[in-house]
Design a protein around this motif. Sequence first.
Motif, PDB file in Angstrom:
ATOM      1  N   THR A   8       0.846  -1.194   0.000  1.00  0.00           N
ATOM      2  CA  THR A   8       0.000   0.000   0.000  1.00  0.00           C
ATOM      3  C   THR A   8       0.881   1.245   0.000  1.00  0.00           C
ATOM      4  O   THR A   8       1.932   1.271   0.628  1.00  0.00           O
ATOM      5  N   GLU A   9       0.444   2.227  -0.727  1.00  0.00           N
ATOM      6  CA  GLU A   9       1.149   3.510  -0.730  1.00  0.00           C
ATOM      7  C   GLU A   9       0.172   4.584  -1.190  1.00  0.00           C
ATOM      8  O   GLU A   9      -0.870   4.273  -1.794  1.00  0.00           O
ATOM      9  N   THR A  10       0.516   5.830  -0.896  1.00  0.00           N
ATOM     10  CA  THR A  10      -0.301   6.908  -1.452  1.00  0.00           C
ATOM     11  C   THR A  10       0.574   7.717  -2.406  1.00  0.00           C
ATOM     12  O   THR A  10       1.756   7.938  -2.157  1.00  0.00           O
ATOM     13  N   ARG A  11      -0.030   8.075  -3.519  1.00  0.00           N
ATOM     14  CA  ARG A  11       0.637   8.956  -4.492  1.00  0.00           C
ATOM     15  C   ARG A  11      -0.200  10.223  -4.526  1.00  0.00           C
ATOM     16  O   ARG A  11      -1.261  10.235  -5.166  1.00  0.00           O
ATOM     17  N   GLY A  12       0.206  11.206  -3.765  1.00  0.00           N
ATOM     18  CA  GLY A  12      -0.629  12.407  -3.637  1.00  0.00           C
ATOM     19  C   GLY A  12      -1.956  12.000  -3.036  1.00  0.00           C
ATOM     20  O   GLY A  12      -2.003  11.277  -2.030  1.00  0.00           O
ATOM     21  N   PRO A  13      -3.052  12.399  -3.690  1.00  0.00           N
ATOM     22  CA  PRO A  13      -4.373  12.116  -3.122  1.00  0.00           C
ATOM     23  C   PRO A  13      -4.918  10.730  -3.488  1.00  0.00           C
ATOM     24  O   PRO A  13      -6.072  10.425  -3.198  1.00  0.00           O
ATOM     25  N   VAL A  14      -4.113   9.912  -4.161  1.00  0.00           N
ATOM     26  CA  VAL A  14      -4.604   8.615  -4.633  1.00  0.00           C
ATOM     27  C   VAL A  14      -3.897   7.484  -3.881  1.00  0.00           C
ATOM     28  O   VAL A  14      -2.666   7.469  -3.790  1.00  0.00           O
ATOM     29  N   ALA A  15      -4.690   6.551  -3.357  1.00  0.00           N
ATOM     30  CA  ALA A  15      -4.106   5.378  -2.699  1.00  0.00           C
ATOM     31  C   ALA A  15      -3.931   4.277  -3.740  1.00  0.00           C
ATOM     32  O   ALA A  15      -4.801   4.065  -4.588  1.00  0.00           O
ATOM     33  N   LEU A  16      -2.782   3.616  -3.668  1.00  0.00           N
ATOM     34  CA  LEU A  16      -2.492   2.534  -4.610  1.00  0.00           C
ATOM     35  C   LEU A  16      -2.313   1.247  -3.804  1.00  0.00           C
ATOM     36  O   LEU A  16      -1.421   1.164  -2.947  1.00  0.00           O
ATOM     37  N   ILE A  17      -3.167   0.274  -4.077  1.00  0.00           N
ATOM     38  CA  ILE A  17      -3.062  -1.033  -3.408  1.00  0.00           C
ATOM     39  C   ILE A  17      -2.619  -2.047  -4.468  1.00  0.00           C
ATOM     40  O   ILE A  17      -3.290  -2.204  -5.494  1.00  0.00           O
ATOM     41  N   THR A  18      -1.487  -2.700  -4.216  1.00  0.00           N
ATOM     42  CA  THR A  18      -0.967  -3.680  -5.171  1.00  0.00           C
ATOM     43  C   THR A  18      -1.099  -5.073  -4.565  1.00  0.00           C
ATOM     44  O   THR A  18      -0.534  -5.347  -3.496  1.00  0.00           O
ATOM     45  N   LEU A  19      -1.850  -5.930  -5.228  1.00  0.00           N
ATOM     46  CA  LEU A  19      -1.976  -7.318  -4.771  1.00  0.00           C
ATOM     47  C   LEU A  19      -0.608  -7.952  -4.971  1.00  0.00           C
ATOM     48  O   LEU A  19      -0.014  -7.852  -6.059  1.00  0.00           O
ATOM     49  N   ASN A  20      -0.092  -8.614  -3.936  1.00  0.00           N
ATOM     50  CA  ASN A  20       1.323  -8.988  -3.990  1.00  0.00           C
ATOM     51  C   ASN A  20       1.577 -10.425  -3.528  1.00  0.00           C
ATOM     52  O   ASN A  20       2.211 -10.660  -2.505  1.00  0.00           O
ATOM     53  N   ARG A  21       1.053 -11.362  -4.329  1.00  0.00           N
ATOM     54  CA  ARG A  21       1.366 -12.786  -4.133  1.00  0.00           C
ATOM     55  C   ARG A  21       1.802 -13.312  -5.498  1.00  0.00           C
ATOM     56  O   ARG A  21       1.142 -14.184  -6.087  1.00  0.00           O
ATOM     57  N   PRO A  22       2.870 -12.749  -6.056  1.00  0.00           N
ATOM     58  CA  PRO A  22       3.174 -13.025  -7.464  1.00  0.00           C
ATOM     59  C   PRO A  22       3.392 -14.503  -7.773  1.00  0.00           C
ATOM     60  O   PRO A  22       3.030 -14.959  -8.851  1.00  0.00           O
ATOM     61  N   LYS A  23       3.966 -15.254  -6.806  1.00  0.00           N
ATOM     62  CA  LYS A  23       4.242 -16.668  -7.114  1.00  0.00           C
ATOM     63  C   LYS A  23       2.965 -17.464  -7.323  1.00  0.00           C
ATOM     64  O   LYS A  23       2.972 -18.494  -7.989  1.00  0.00           O
ATOM     65  N   ALA A  24       1.878 -17.005  -6.733  1.00  0.00           N
ATOM     66  CA  ALA A  24       0.590 -17.700  -6.904  1.00  0.00           C
ATOM     67  C   ALA A  24      -0.329 -16.907  -7.833  1.00  0.00           C
ATOM     68  O   ALA A  24      -1.553 -17.062  -7.803  1.00  0.00           O
ATOM     69  N   LEU A  25       0.267 -16.073  -8.690  1.00  0.00           N
ATOM     70  CA  LEU A  25      -0.501 -15.226  -9.614  1.00  0.00           C
ATOM     71  C   LEU A  25      -1.596 -14.454  -8.878  1.00  0.00           C
ATOM     72  O   LEU A  25      -2.716 -14.283  -9.366  1.00  0.00           O
ATOM     73  N   ASN A  26      -1.234 -14.005  -7.661  1.00  0.00           N
ATOM     74  CA  ASN A  26      -2.156 -13.209  -6.833  1.00  0.00           C
ATOM     75  C   ASN A  26      -3.461 -13.943  -6.539  1.00  0.00           C
ATOM     76  O   ASN A  26      -4.530 -13.312  -6.441  1.00  0.00           O
ATOM     77  N   ALA A  27      -3.397 -15.268  -6.401  1.00  0.00           N
ATOM     78  CA  ALA A  27      -4.599 -16.015  -6.022  1.00  0.00           C
ATOM     79  C   ALA A  27      -5.142 -15.413  -4.723  1.00  0.00           C
ATOM     80  O   ALA A  27      -4.395 -15.080  -3.801  1.00  0.00           O
TER      81      ALA A  27
END
Length: 257
Positions: A8-27
């Motif tokens: 999770t991070e914020t870029r100015g007024p926008v929150a960015l949530i990145t699903l992060n289980r790449p080995k399981a293709l983000n299952a």
Amino acid sequence: MAHEMILTETRGPVALITLNRPKALNALCDQLMRELGEALLAYDADPAVAAIVITGNEKAFAAGADIKEMQARTYPAVLQNDFIAPWETVLRVKKPVIAAVAGFALGGGCELAMMCDMILAADTAKFGQPEINLGVIPGAGGTQRFTRAVGKSKAMEMVLTGRMMGAEEAERANLVARVVPAAELVAEALKVGEKLATLSATALVVAKDSVNAAFETTLTEGVKTERRLFLSLFATEDQKEGMAAFAEKRKANFRNR
Ligand code: CAA
């Protein structure tokens, strides 16, 4: 926010949530969905955030519910503990939520994207409801939201055969708002979020409610709801500011009141 399966991070007024289980293709396992729900509610409550973007990685937005986690579940167990129910936290978010989809958005991944307010697709995106291959059907709204988006014949084809569709077909079928080059996907989604941040947050909540009402009611009732909501905005300072700014040929300075 400390999470293991999302970033999770914020870029100015926008929150960015990145699903992060790449080995399981983000299952989408229980933990990931719990973390996603927590982050969404926290950002919804944060006055510094105007919009939320959910994304994955270049290979997968999410390849569906976690099949290995579901595999041994029994009917009595899932009846008592509906593991899909927490997924619907995204529907409780009042701020605009944008799904930025690259790679696979399959099964629950496609359903999660469809629960967001709009989908921006990379040209690499692949959408599908392949649950039939597992001896089940979509369980997080796939048969309903997919059908409302693309119509019966295509929904039946996708749900019954499990075929995937690419980004261009998804745009033609009205599943996604827009297709952009993969390298520009997140920047483009953030740009939409930044635009939303310049608008009246109050009007955005009401706009979202009104569009969502279209899926729940008749045309006559829906238009009545819209009219009531439209008229209610005349009680806000933002309506006065927005219209004054237009008349005075200046940029509006909305204060979300
Ligand atoms: N659940 C659990 N693990 C998954 C997964 C899923 N949905 N999708 C992929 N993975 C795992 C794979 O098991 C594999 O793990 P290992 O390396 O430990 O073996 C890893 O992610 C990489 O996957 P693949 O090796 O299969 O990658 P690929 O590029 O060859 O294939 C794919 C990609 C076509 C997306 C394939 O992974 C696939 O078919 N995934 C399952 C898609 C699916 O059926 N989704 C629906 C799930 S059910 C559902 O979502 C129910 C609902 O409606 C709520």
